[in-house]
Design an enzyme around this catalytic site. Structure first.
Site, mmCIF file in Angstrom:
data_model
loop_
_atom_site.group_PDB
_atom_site.id
_atom_site.type_symbol
_atom_site.label_atom_id
_atom_site.label_comp_id
_atom_site.label_asym_id
_atom_site.label_seq_id
_atom_site.Cartn_x
_atom_site.Cartn_y
_atom_site.Cartn_z
ATOM 1 N N ARG A 276 72.613 53.818 1.808
ATOM 2 C CA ARG A 276 73.017 53.037 3.095
ATOM 3 C C ARG A 276 72.860 51.269 3.244
ATOM 4 O O ARG A 276 72.674 51.302 2.200
ATOM 5 C CB ARG A 276 72.361 53.677 4.765
ATOM 6 N N ASN B 114 69.306 49.298 12.304
ATOM 7 C CA ASN B 114 68.138 49.792 11.748
ATOM 8 C C ASN B 114 67.673 48.812 10.329
ATOM 9 O O ASN B 114 68.102 48.516 9.773
ATOM 10 C CB ASN B 114 68.632 50.920 11.202
ATOM 11 N N GLU B 115 66.473 48.354 10.745
ATOM 12 C CA GLU B 115 65.828 47.943 9.684
ATOM 13 C C GLU B 115 66.267 46.900 9.188
ATOM 14 O O GLU B 115 66.895 46.919 8.621
ATOM 15 C CB GLU B 115 64.876 49.011 9.195
ATOM 16 N N GLU C 185 59.735 54.033 15.375
ATOM 17 C CA GLU C 185 59.629 55.279 14.339
ATOM 18 C C GLU C 185 57.947 55.023 13.307
ATOM 19 O O GLU C 185 57.675 54.255 13.560
ATOM 20 C CB GLU C 185 59.976 54.964 13.458
ATOM 21 N N GLU D 292 66.804 62.997 2.333
ATOM 22 C CA GLU D 292 65.362 62.238 3.586
ATOM 23 C C GLU D 292 64.902 63.818 3.984
ATOM 24 O O GLU D 292 63.829 64.065 4.787
ATOM 25 C CB GLU D 292 65.285 61.531 4.774
ATOM 26 N N HIS E 252 61.405 64.450 4.313
ATOM 27 C CA HIS E 252 59.877 63.967 5.043
ATOM 28 C C HIS E 252 59.996 64.259 6.350
ATOM 29 O O HIS E 252 61.009 65.943 7.358
ATOM 30 C CB HIS E 252 61.231 62.356 5.658
HETATM 31 C C1 GAL Z 1 62.177 54.141 8.037
HETATM 32 C C2 GAL Z 1 64.125 54.334 8.463
HETATM 33 C C3 GAL Z 1 64.665 55.345 8.915
HETATM 34 C C4 GAL Z 1 64.045 56.724 7.920
HETATM 35 C C5 GAL Z 1 62.583 56.387 7.355
HETATM 36 C C6 GAL Z 1 61.962 57.186 6.614
HETATM 37 O O1 GAL Z 1 62.676 52.805 7.150
HETATM 38 O O2 GAL Z 1 64.527 53.388 9.280
HETATM 39 O O3 GAL Z 1 66.216 55.203 8.989
HETATM 40 O O4 GAL Z 1 64.373 56.332 6.772
HETATM 41 O O5 GAL Z 1 61.986 55.320 7.407
HETATM 42 O O6 GAL Z 1 60.769 56.550 6.732
#
Ligand code: GAL
Length: 673
Positions: free
Chosen positions: A114, A152-153, A309, A357, A360
């Site tokens: 990404r 996103n970020e 998040e 992920e 996670h």
């Molecule tokens: C963030 C991101 C998410 C996901 C998350 C995992 O930095 O915005 O999409 O990847 O980390 O911790």
């Protein structure tokens, strides 16, 4: 401006990223049922869905998105709708191979991850605006959609981009900034190593070179990168605003990524939102969390913000991903809330089976509903539901710590006096002292109006513009207490040493001059004498010349032996402290005890490990108490615990690992921000 600055949700927002496109439709029904069970009222949808929404250039498939948004709405769950521009589709890169970002070593980013787009590529910008406006036009009036989540970020995983598109945009940016090559040559000091430019076309991006690249050029490139990313956000935001008056945000990474100047970004968003993940290697990650939360609040000028998040348990991207222990997720969440968050969201709702992920954690883990994590998620939802009245209340701070991204960018360049000097470490050390003393902190820029603060600390202000130094000097003269730590006030905005030497711009407030930096060898510890007590100090000494200050600590040994280590000057109605070394925690505590006395701030009398923050509402205050310790704690307090409904009659008891939110009579505050 949007009609409403806070999304239309009752109480505290609770939920997370939701990626229904990764699941068959039968799972969606289960998702919404379990979301209701957990008290979820807001989910972020579509953040990585570009390829499934715009299946080829200009061809859209909204069926699945319509369906899931409709289903969420039927179940009373609001939608924070993402623009999926952090991950353009395969067809986009096939059509625009030149729109891929290039790293500093010249490697062109490949597909299959990404964030590989060049933010300066016109094709990327056009496509991003097209999808953002198309989504906005379609969903602006959908009753489920309450806010917009752009991208996103920004800055991660690709920030600096050395592609040909970036190269062209960079030159234009420099021409606008400097107007003439003479001005650029002067600002960058190109007389050094024969770097003088006679033609604009010769000015390049600071790509990998045989040795250190001009630091002023690299500092400008960091500014340019930040500006390019921000321009992408603003373009999408404005595209959305043509159709929608809902609030627009993008998720920051306060305290985890320094590439975006969040002070500037916060001016562009309607609501600050932040992503925060604990660093597993940090055994007191709750302190780093508090820094991120206080920074998120501060960049937004004190307004409530959304924790967009965090994780219910382990993340998947650190060397060792440590699962949160029972109660930790609630403690983390309440600490964010105590520091001003009115929304507590996670990455992500349901753990993904495939992709990078899958290890996670999530609100709904692979283990399903019969799991500790899901039970705690349901419990947290219930707790937050009882805290609805806290929403909108504010946090007051008497102390500000300076946090300046530009200075970080400059300090992080190569060939500094010692690799042991870190702005993050110094900020953490000073912040940690205040955290342990339960003294709430705002972050600020050196150029801000600081007059509302009793104490301002500059733990790492390497780059300090003369005008900002003047502001700090005036702050002290008017009665403020300022603490400056070493390697501050060293360079100007072009990374050029200040005339008069290191820290010269702060001489009025501090009464010292730094004649020479005296970094220490790795592992060497030395002794300083602070008011008759010995403390250790390491990494850095300085040869200080005192022009007009008292010496409050002295180097006992090491390269600075016999010289002043810490000084204090009365300047006007205030006091300027200078700390020229890195004292250990006890040494810093001893120095800060004197500083507190000068500033008129006092530690809160609370047991170790009990984190206390206060939010002030229109009618009441809310004291958020988080017990990080393994023993039960007590605090003198009168009020009602909104979490349990129990009254605290003079004493609040918080069990080991537990949290409490006490509604208590409102206190008057001074004039903090
Ligand atoms: C963030 C991101 C998410 C996901 C998350 C995992 O930095 O915005 O999409 O990847 O980390 O911790």
């Amino acid at each position: 401006m949007p009609a409403s600055v806070w999304p239309a949700i009752d109480g505290i927002a609770y939920g997370g990223d939701y990626n229904p496109e990764q699941w068959p439709r039968e799972v969606w029904r289960e998702d919404v049922r379990l979301m209701r069970e957990a008290g979820v009222n807001l989910v972020s949808v579509g953040i990585f869905s570009w390829a499934l929404i715009e299946t080829s250039a200009g061809v859209f498939d909204f069926d699945w998105l319509d369906e899931i948004i409709g289903l969420l709405h039927e179940n009373g769950i609001a939608v924070d709708l993402g623009t999926p521009t952090a991950s353009p589709p395969a067809w986009f890169f096939a059509e625009h191979p030149d729109a891929r970002a290039v790293n500093r070593d010249g490697v062109v980013m490949g597909f299959g991850s990404r964030g590989m787009a060049s933010h300066s590529a016109p094709a990327y910008r056009e496509a991003a605006i097209r999808i953002a406006s198309t989504l906005a036009e379609r969903y602006a009036d959908h009753p489920a959609v309450v806010m917009w989540h752009v991208h996103n970020e920004y800055g991660v995983p690709v920030g600096e981009d050395y592609s040909p598109h970036a190269q062209r945009a960079w030159r234009t940016w420099l021409q606008e900034k400097y107007g003439s090559l003479d001005a650029l040559n002067a600002a960058w000091g190109t007389a050094f190593w024969g770097q003088h430019y006679g033609v604009w076309e010769h000015v390049g991006v600071p790509a990998a070179a045989p040795s250190v690249v001009n630091p002023a050029q690299r500092l400008d490139f960091a500014r340019f990168t930040d500006a390019q990313l921000r321009a992408c956000f603003v373009a999408e935001r404005d595209a959305i605003r043509r159709f929608s008056s809902l609030p627009v945000t993008t998720n920051f990474m306060a305290n985890q990524h320094h590439g975006c100047d969040l002070w500037a970004w916060a001016r562009e968003v309607d609501i600050v939102s932040d992503d925060h993940y604990l660093w597993a290697a940090d055994v007191e990650g709750e302190i780093g969390l508090a820094i991120a939360a206080d920074l998120s609040r501060s960049v937004g000028g004190g307004k409530p913000w959304i924790l967009m998040e965090h994780s219910t348990s382990a993340v998947n991207w650190q060397p060792r991903n440590i699962a949160k222990r029972p109660g930790e997720m609630a403690r983390n969440s309440l600490s964010h809330l105590g520091r001003g968050a009115d929304g507590i969201l996670f990455f992500q709702w349901r753990a993904g089976r495939s992709g990078a992920e899958k290890f996670h954690s999530a609100m709904l883990p692979h283990a399903g509903t019969e799991s500790r994590v899901f039970r705690e998620v349901v419990d947290l939802g219930a707790k937050l539901n009882r805290l609805a009245e806290v929403r909108g209340s504010r946090v007051h701070a008497d102390v500000a710590i300076l946090w300046d991204f530009e200075s970080f960018w400059a300090q992080d360049l190569e060939w500094r006096p010692s690799e042991d000097v870190s702005h993050d470490e110094r900020i953490r050390a000073f912040y940690e002292r205040l955290w342990r003393d339960n003294i709430t902190v705002d972050f600020a820029l050196p150029g801000h109006d600081l007059s509302g603060y009793k104490l301002v600390i500059a733990p790492a202000q390497y780059l300090l513009r003369q005008a900002d130094a003047d502001n700090l000097n005036r702050y002290v003269e008017a009665g403020g207490t300022l603490v400056v730590s070493f390697f501050s006030g060293v360079v100007d905005e072009n990374d050029a040493v200040h005339p008069g030497g290191f820290a010269a711009p702060l001489e009025p407030a501090l009464g010292i001059r730094v004649e020479e930096h005296l970094p220490l060898r790795a592992g060497v510890t030395t002794t300083i004498d602070v008011g008759g007590a010995s403390h250790t100090a390491d990494i850095w000494h300085e040869h200080l010349v005192v022009s007009e200050a008292e010496v409050r600590a002295t180097y006992v040994d090491g390269p600075g032996a016999g010289m002043p280590a810490v000084t204090r000057k009365r300047h006007g109605a205030g006091t300027g402290w200078y700390v020229s070394t890195r004292p250990d925690a006890a040494g810093l505590a001893a120095i800060m005890a004197e500083v507190y006395a000068d500033a008129g701030v006092a530690p809160l009398d609370a047991p170790a490990g009990l984190e206390i923050v206060r939010r002030t509402g229109d009618a009441d205050d809310y004291v958020i108490a988080i017990n990080h310790a393994a023993t039960d704690a007590e605090l003198a307090l009168e009020g009602v615990d909104l979490v349990t409904g129990r009254a605290a009659r003079g004493t609040l008891e918080v069990s080991a690992g537990d949290v409490a939110v006490i509604r208590t009579p409102r206190t008057a505050h001074g004039s903090g921000r």
